[in-house]
Design a protein around this motif. Structure first.
Motif, PDB file in Angstrom:
ATOM      1  N   SER B  46       0.837  -1.209   0.000  1.00  0.00           N
ATOM      2  CA  SER B  46       0.000   0.000   0.000  1.00  0.00           C
ATOM      3  C   SER B  46       0.864   1.248   0.000  1.00  0.00           C
ATOM      4  O   SER B  46       0.553   2.245  -0.662  1.00  0.00           O
ATOM      5  N   ASP B 158      -5.858  -0.702  -4.583  1.00  0.00           N
ATOM      6  CA  ASP B 158      -5.312  -1.359  -3.390  1.00  0.00           C
ATOM      7  C   ASP B 158      -6.320  -2.373  -2.860  1.00  0.00           C
ATOM      8  O   ASP B 158      -7.255  -2.011  -2.151  1.00  0.00           O
ATOM      9  N   GLU B 159      -6.139  -3.619  -3.195  1.00  0.00           N
ATOM     10  CA  GLU B 159      -7.042  -4.694  -2.786  1.00  0.00           C
ATOM     11  C   GLU B 159      -8.504  -4.277  -2.915  1.00  0.00           C
ATOM     12  O   GLU B 159      -9.268  -4.365  -1.943  1.00  0.00           O
TER      13      GLU B 159
HETATM   14 MG   LIG Z   1      -2.164  -2.686   2.210  1.00  0.00          MG
END
Ligand SMILES: [Mg+2]
Ligand SMILES: Nc1ncnc2c1ncn2[C@@H]1O[C@H](COP(=O)(O)OP(=O)(O)OP(=O)(O)O)[C@@H](O)[C@H]1O
Lengths: 268, 265
Positions: B46, B158-159
């Motif tokens: 991240s 991000d995910e």
């Molecule tokens: Mg992360």
């Protein structure tokens, strides 16, 4: 057979069956008030009117004061002071809070004063306010303004600090500059906090106005309650107190309706 | 539609105070490429993504196209893991219009474009609802539309599907693949899910365990779309990636004191 059972059901739950849950809730509230007044009445039978005037005599006094206009004058004077001081406090407290919440330096400068003044009730400043601003209308309004701006500013600062930092990042990555961040993310995020502050401040304004009027006013509900003492008119005191209660209820009601009407989308 | 831009990471290092999270990362991403970023939890995926987004100061240089990244910009759209980033006080359409409104695009054009992108992610029926009235999957779609409308040349994710159920995730993976093709943007996509990476990516970048995380390996996924996860190549790639990541996860656990160092045999 079925008729009979239905009949008993009707008797047992008359409100729910006939009127629906909403109306029955209201009726329970009304019934509670009627019981309270009845108890008051019974209590007044066993005491002197100077100690506890009966609800009927208070009602008569209220009618007299209403018909000669003095009641509305008093209510109007208090309502005007609360309305003006409160509105000014909210209008200036919100931008001040946004500003202070946003700029750490400002916050650091003002913080010691906030920490010092937060435990001093506004009524402690009545004397000073009279000395500095005179005995006029402005003094009362200034005290309510002070109460309000303090609470609204603190709440707005809390709102600014509670902004979800990811939302700020998202806004920045979609082209928001400093100003747009403030108007499109921070302000809307902080609205629930501002409204809470404004509502608490409304309650405190009532405290303040009565105290201020008791100390230094010829008009208003506080003054009315205080002059009653000189004439031994406990019924005036009751009229004043009941008027305050109703006025507060109406203000709060109006505030909540306005909130629902104009700020609904911010109350997530 | 804006074409994808290249991304170049040149000796990139990122620290929070004394903590060196990411060190010496070099990576060249082609325009229009789909990169998946894998690695043990807490290694700095991240953080690296945020650096490309321009949220963090870095040592070394990050360039997107010809420009050096120094702050967030409309050329890089960011899709966050949590749909909390949608503005709850705006409807889905207003959320999607947000970037255009800031850019001063006239209302009519704004609305047309918003409706187009809302349709693209399959939310036409929910355009006038508020985020809290939507399911998790719908919110992620809304977030994606809100980013795509600005026609970014790079999309950083991000995910984005991490919090969704398996079925919804599969549907959205398919849609992302389609949208990526339609828009031609460059995508950097962080995930924990090796299968997800195998389904979507042109290349999979595996990061080492932190602190001072770097790139461990880069796997090229040279398979035609749509991909068959049961194919021999896919299974082989899965095993390799699993082993690579497994090694780093073990190292990460040792570093965090959760696991004893295993004697090398
Ligand atoms: Mg992360
Ligand atoms: N603002 C911050 N200040 C200090 N340390 C931070 C900060 N943000 C992240 N870190 C640290 O940086 C490291 C990497 O965090 P990051 O969130 O990038 O990991 P990640 O690879 O995305 O993990 P996950 O897969 O769990 O999301 C972590 O050790 C974390 O504690």
């Amino acid at each position: 057979m079925t008729d009979a059972t239905q009949g008993t059901m009707m008797k047992r739950f008359p409100f729910n069956l006939r009127l629906g849950p909403e109306l029955s809730k209201i009726l329970i509230g009304v019934a509670s008030v009627i019981c309270g007044v009845l108890l008051w009445h019974i209590a007044s039978l066993y005491t002197s009117p100077l100690f506890l005037p009966s609800p009927v005599s208070v009602g008569q006094t209220a009618l007299e004061m209403a018909s000669d206009g003095s009641l509305f004058l008093a209510i109007g004077a208090s309502a005007w002071r609360i309305g003006a001081g409160w509105a000014l406090g909210v209008i200036l407290g919100v931008p001040l809070g946004l500003f202070m919440g946003r700029f750490a330096v400002v916050r650091l400068i003002v913080d010691p004063y906030i920490e010092f003044f937060r435990f001093i009730p506004p009524i402690a400043f009545v004397t000073l306010a009279v000395i500095w601003l005179g005995p006029g209308e402005i003094t009362k309004i200034a005290l309510i303004f002070y109460t309000t701006i303090f609470i609204v500013t603190l709440n707005t600062i809390a709102g600014v600090n509670a902004v979800n930092p990811l939302r700020l990042q998202a806004a920045r990555s979609m082209g928001a500059g400093k100003l747009a961040e403030m108007t499109t993310v921070i302000f809307p995020s902080a609205v629930p906090f501002m409204l809470t502050g404004a509502r608490i401040a409304m309650g405190n304004s009532f405290l303040t106005v009565v105290s201020a009027e008791i100390v230094s006013a010829q008009t208003g509900l506080g003054a009315m309650i205080w002059t009653a003492r000189n004439f031994g008119r406990t019924d005036w005191v009751f009229v004043g107190i009941i008027s305050l209660g109703i006025l507060g209820y109406l203000f709060d009601r109006a505030f909540r309706l306005a909130t629902q009407r104009w700020f609904k989308r911010f109350l997530f | 539609m804006a074409k994808g831009a290249s991304i170049k990471l040149d000796h990139v290092g990122i620290s929070f105070g004394d903590a060196h999270i990411v060190s010496n990362v070099n990576l060249d991403i082609r325009p229009g490429e789909f990169i998946c970023l894998l690695g043990p939890s807490g290694c700095g995926k991240s953080t690296l993504l945020n650096a490309i987004a321009g949220f963090l100061p870095v040592a070394g240089t990050i360039s997107v196209g010809a420009d050096r990244v120094s702050k967030p910009g409309l050329d890089r759209g960011v899709v966050f893991q949590s749909a909390e980033v949608l503005f709850p006080w705006l409807t889905i359409r207003e959320n999607v219009e947000y970037g255009l409104r800031l850019a001063g695009v006239p209302a009519k054009e704004r609305r047309e474009k918003a409706d187009h992108f809302i349709g693209l992610v399959g939310l036409a029926h929910a355009a006038d609802r508020f985020p809290k009235q939507l399911s998790g999957g719908m919110r992620q779609r809304a977030q994606i539309a809100r980013v795509l409308i600005n026609e970014p040349s790079v999309v950083l994710m991000d995910e984005p599907f991490g919090a969704l159920d398996a079925q919804t995730r599969e549907v959205l993976q398919g849609e992302l693949d389609r949208i990526w093709r339609e828009t031609g943007c460059t995508i950097v996509f962080v995930t924990h899910d090796i299968w997800e990476a195998l389904l979507l990516a042109d290349r999979v970048v595996v990061m080492t365990a932190g602190p001072s995380a770097g790139i461990k390996t880069i796997e090229k996924i040279d398979l035609p779309h749509p991909r068959d996860q049961g194919s021999a190549e896919c299974l082989e790639l899965f095993r390799r990636l699993r082993d690579d990541i497994g090694e780093e996860v073990k190292r990460a656990l040792v570093q965090q004191g959760l696991k004893k160092e295993e004697p090398v045999t």
